[in-house]
Design an enzyme around this catalytic site. Structure first.
Site, PDB file in Angstrom:
ATOM      1  CD  GLU A 138      -2.842   1.221   2.379  1.00  0.00           C
ATOM      2  OE1 GLU A 138      -4.002   1.606   2.206  1.00  0.00           O
ATOM      3  OE2 GLU A 138      -2.383   0.908   3.488  1.00  0.00           O
ATOM      4  CB  ALA A 181       0.240  -1.923  11.798  1.00  0.00           C
ATOM      5  CG  HIS A 184      -6.253   1.369  12.682  1.00  0.00           C
ATOM      6  ND1 HIS A 184      -6.730   2.659  12.634  1.00  0.00           N
ATOM      7  CD2 HIS A 184      -5.768   1.122  11.435  1.00  0.00           C
ATOM      8  CE1 HIS A 184      -6.546   3.156  11.417  1.00  0.00           C
ATOM      9  NE2 HIS A 184      -5.949   2.251  10.673  1.00  0.00           N
ATOM     10  CD  GLU A 185      -3.239  -1.731  10.831  1.00  0.00           C
ATOM     11  OE1 GLU A 185      -3.618  -1.997   9.679  1.00  0.00           O
ATOM     12  OE2 GLU A 185      -2.853  -0.584  11.160  1.00  0.00           O
ATOM     13  CG  HIS A 238      -7.846  -1.300   7.876  1.00  0.00           C
ATOM     14  ND1 HIS A 238      -8.547  -0.369   7.152  1.00  0.00           N
ATOM     15  CD2 HIS A 238      -6.821  -0.622   8.463  1.00  0.00           C
ATOM     16  CE1 HIS A 238      -7.974   0.820   7.288  1.00  0.00           C
ATOM     17  NE2 HIS A 238      -6.929   0.695   8.079  1.00  0.00           N
TER      18      HIS A 238
END
Length: 881
Positions: free
Chosen positions: A147, A283, A318-319, A322
């Protein structure tokens, strides 16, 4: 949906995008890679199954820094071309393969490419990360970071989020090495060479290229069975894998919580989380194979403090958010990045609050996420939440406080407007409808409108499409118990032009009175008049859930200060009020002396979050006045000491197991805030702890105050202390301790020590991912600011080589090295240096740094005498006492 579509109106958001032709659509990649750790290269073969959307005699595919050896195109049993004409476009990062025989529309084709790539050291694409084994030898780990646009650096691919496809990955590597990818292992085959094996992974669901990941190296792991699928944490052998236990257990609980909350099963067969020694961000949410910077996943409660634990928890949650929001449902192009990052940021706060209510994270949200957003968005060079992205090198610059923090503030605002239950129902419908697909922002608004029956898009679109936010100015009318409110765009530089003030934001006023909070009052016009039950007590933006600042009269601010002391305002109200008053003084709406008096009036405040904001705002004033008269600087420093000392002594700096999470953070903050400006007792306590630490007692300094103790002894010490801290950086096995040591070295003000810190950065001892740490420490004093700027200008070519502008680290370095200045002369010097240089990849960051300097310059010109007089008066009173 590739390359088509307009945004609910006449504006074509795809206009000017550098995207691939839409003549073919990828459906499946069969990718085989064989890394060579001796040559630091890898050989690869990719076979892409394509649908031919338009009759074609050429195919364009993204590639970057790859050597292509052969290409072959087949359709059915027929070879269309085995030696086509191949050309490369460096600007577009595409390889175009042209051939004579036409691929007919509606047919299927296979594109096979054999290639070689570099296991680069740029932390992008398929790259190498290195570490020291316990025996001193170097270990190598091959890992990925795709990304936003670096999958093309790893293998030839159609590298756009909307071009989802299935992936079957095979890794060929030494038998002793661990091979990981997004999916679980389908088969392992020993090769005839005897030392190698081919590890083939099961086919993935349709996904974007930026979420693909593969890792080859020596790794240890721990596993949990507390979720219905296997979850593992991996780390290289030099790390203590048991330090992954906190993240592992949290991941199991979080995946289960998200499945229930989203009413959607996590769709992959496993979840792996890996600590990577060299990692450019915090991350990365690769589907089923999340990669982390070591300090953001490994946590040792014995050697790391409460704030580190909270950061690790928020990063993991958070990850994992996703995996649904971003991975299962993906924005169709990078201008929708905020959909991914804003929601995942909000969701990490939401889940953290459910798991650790005692952390009171929504209180911290006001001082953290909201203030980051408002800080950046008050600059002319900010950008809308949904920002048009044209080229690959523009994407990295929007991974900032607008996409993450303002994006999450927009989500929080709409969740409060609709109510959390209704909001979550809308999210569930959105995920269900768009699973494995791509979306635009309006798809989210549609789902929330259906769930709530309210017209969400009309209100929220202004917040995502337009830059900035308003300041709401309040005047009061005693006779009819009304308040008059007026909105204007807030610019920190205090030089708003009429043509920049045309957006009328839909402002949720959030009126707090003694009767409670009215969340439904909406200001849609420039100004409005609203009834208030009692002018004796009211406050706008209750709990600071909305994106604006409020400008009150000095008399009302005084009354609100009294209301705070009387317990009528929430913690969020109190910290938000401090933030607003200070930010408005910096923007010319109020006098800085008024803010200093307001801070002084909070002496009876007892909450960590409010004190955090008070001390942050005082630090901002000190940072702006850094190059001013020494007497003013000393006066502001003694004011900070006076604010913090009494409380620091009352709370103490002993940490007990019975201390709550917030109590630990509060004690730590007070200790540093009183010690750094010279509280004699605390300076001596820091020296005593440090002396024991220097003699080998590694438990002498509690991890909660490690950074403060190191900073204090450096500020009031010399080369002896510096050597011990540098040695700690070099020899400690604990990543958090090493990072702390590296961050504080710059606090030493001795010219020789400044030289040593600057020399350390590019000496080879500091990983490229950590270059910003020692220079950030230097920003705390004038000589350091100057040294950092000179370091950047003298080493510019080397920095560009190490941190290519199209990746995401050079812009941080530029910001750190320039934005601490506060004079027109320094601004001119910076602009002259960059004149004629190619600033693509960091032009927006540079503009923001220059804007920040302009804002400080204007603030000083307005309030230099005001602060000087306040400090003189304060110092005189202090002496009398």
């Amino acid at each position: 949906m590739h390359g088509t579509g307009v945004d609910s109106g006449a504006v074509d958001v795809t206009k000017g995008r550098q995207i691939l032709p839409a003549n073919v659509v990828p459906r499946h990649y069969d990718l085989t890679l064989e890394p060579d750790f001796e040559k630091l290269t890898y050989d690869g073969t990719v076979i892409v199954d394509l649908d031919v959307a338009e009759a074609s005699t050429s195919i364009s595919i993204n590639t970057l820094e790859l050597d292509i050896h052969s290409t072959k195109i087949t359709s059915g049993s027929q070879t269309i071309s085995s030696s086509p004409d191949v050309s490369y476009n460096e600007e577009l990062q595409t390889t175009t393969i042209s051939f004579d025989k036409e691929l007919p529309k509606g047919s299927k084709a296979h594109l096979e490419i054999k290639f070689t790539g570099q296991l680069n050291d740029k932390m992008a694409g398929f790259y190498r990360s290195t570490y020291k084994n316990k025996d001193g030898s170097q270990g190598i780990l091959a890992t990925t970071q795709m990304e936003p646009t670096d999958a093309r650096r790893a293998f030839p691919c159609f590298d756009e989020p909307a071009l989802k496809a299935e992936f079957t990955v095979t890794l060929i590597a030494d038998k002793k090495l661990t091979c990981l990818s997004n999916m679980d292992v389908a088969s392992e085959t020993d090769l005839t060479s005897g030392t190698k094996r081919a590890v083939k992974f099961n086919k993935s669901p349709p996904m974007s290229t930026y979420l693909l990941a593969f890792i080859v190296g020596e790794l240890n792991y721990i596993e949990t069975d507390k979720f219905r699928l296997p979850i593992r944490v991996y780390a290289p052998p030099h790390q203590d894998i048991e330090h992954g236990r906190f993240s592992l257990d949290l991941a199991a609980r979080t995946l289960e919580f998200y499945e229930k909350t989203f009413d959607s099963q996590y769709p992959l067969p496993k979840m792996d989380m890996v600590a990577i020694p060299d990692f450019s961000s915090g991350a990365m949410e690769n589907w089923g194979l999340i990669t982390y910077r070591v300090v953001d996943i490994l946590f040792d409660p014995k050697t790391s403090g409460a704030s580190v634990k909270q950061r690790v928890a928020e990063t993991v949650q958070h990850e994992l958010a996703h995996q649904w929001f971003g991975n299962l449902v993906t924005m169709d192009f990078w201008d929708g990045l905020w959909l991914n990052e804003g929601f995942a940021t909000w969701m990490s706060w939401y889940s953290c609050d459910k798991f650790y209510p005692e952390w009171k994270v929504w209180e911290g949200y006001v001082t953290d996420t909201l203030q980051h957003a408002l800080g950046l968005d008050s600059l002319r060079s900010s950008h809308p939440v949904e920002v048009p992205v044209r080229r690959a090198d523009e994407v990295n610059q929007i991974f900032d406080a607008i996409s993450y923090s303002k994006g999450s503030c927009v989500i929080r605002m709409v969740s409060k407007y609709l109510g959390e239950d209704v909001f979550m129902e809308g999210i569930r419908q959105y995920l269900k409808k768009h699973s494995y697909g791509n979306t635009r922002t309006d798809d989210l608004w549609d789902a929330l409108s259906k769930a709530s029956g309210k017209e969400v898009a009309e209100i929220m679109r202004i917040w995502t499409k337009h830059v900035g936010y308003p300041v709401v100015t309040v005047t009061e009318n005693e006779s009819d118990k009304t308040i008059h409110v007026k909105q204007n765009r807030l610019l920190r530089t205090a030089d708003l032009k009429p043509e920049e003030d045309t957006t009328l934001y839909p402002v949720f006023l959030g009126l707090r009175t003694k009767d409670g909070i009215d969340e439904q009052i909406l200001l849609k016009e420039r100004e409005g008049v609203f009834k208030v039950p009692d002018l004796d007590f009211f406050k706008l933006n209750a709990n600071h859930t909305n994106i604006y600042r409020t400008s009150y009269s000095p008399a009302r601010l005084e009354k609100l200060g009294e209301a705070a002391r009387d317990g009528l305002l929430s913690v969020e109200d109190r910290s938000g009020m401090v933030a607003d008053a200070a930010a408005l003084a910096a923007s010319g709406y109020q006098k800085t002396s008024g803010v200093l008096n307001l801070l002084k009036g909070f002496d009876s405040e007892t909450e960590f979050v409010v004190w955090d904001e008070i001390l942050t705002r005082l630090s901002t004033i000190q940072g702006t006045w850094m190059f001013e008269d020494q007497r003013v600087r000393d006066g502001l420093e003694s004011f900070q000491r006076d604010l913090a000392s009494e409380k620091a002594h009352r709370y103490g700096w002993e940490f007990k197991d019975s201390d709550s999470h917030l109590e630990q953070r509060f004690k730590a903050m007070l200790f540093g805030s009183a010690g750094l400006p010279g509280d004699k007792t605390i300076v001596q306590a820091a020296r005593d702890m440090f002396a024991r630490f220097s003699q080998g007692d590694k438990t002498a300094i509690h991890p909660n105050i490690r950074a403060s103790v190191f900073s204090i002894v450096l500020k009031y010490g010399g080369s002896k202390e510096y050597d011990v801290i540098l040695d700690t950086y070099r020899k400690s096995n604990n990543s958090d301790e090493r990072n702390t040591a590296l961050r504080v070295l710059g606090r030493a003000k001795d010219p020789e020590l400044i030289k040593r810190t600057v020399a350390l950065t590019l000496s080879g001892e500091v990983r490229d991912q950590d270059l910003y740490m020692p220079i950030a420490g230097l920003r705390t004093h004038p000589a350091g600011v100057e040294a950092v700027y000179n370091w950047m200008t003298e080493n510019w070519d080397e920095l560009v080589r190490r941190l290519p502008p199209e990746l995401n680290m050079l812009d941080s370095i530029v910001s750190i090295c320039t934005s601490a200045f506060s004079s027109r002369e320094d601004l001119a010097r910076i602009q002259k240096f960059f004149e004629g240089k190619n600033t693509r990849g960091f032009d927006q960051t540079l503009a923001q740094a220059c804007d920040a300097i302009r804002a400080k310059t204007a603030w000083l010109e307005r309030d230099r005498d005001d602060v000087y007089n306040w400090v003189n008066s304060y110092s005189a009173k202090s002496i009398k006492i």
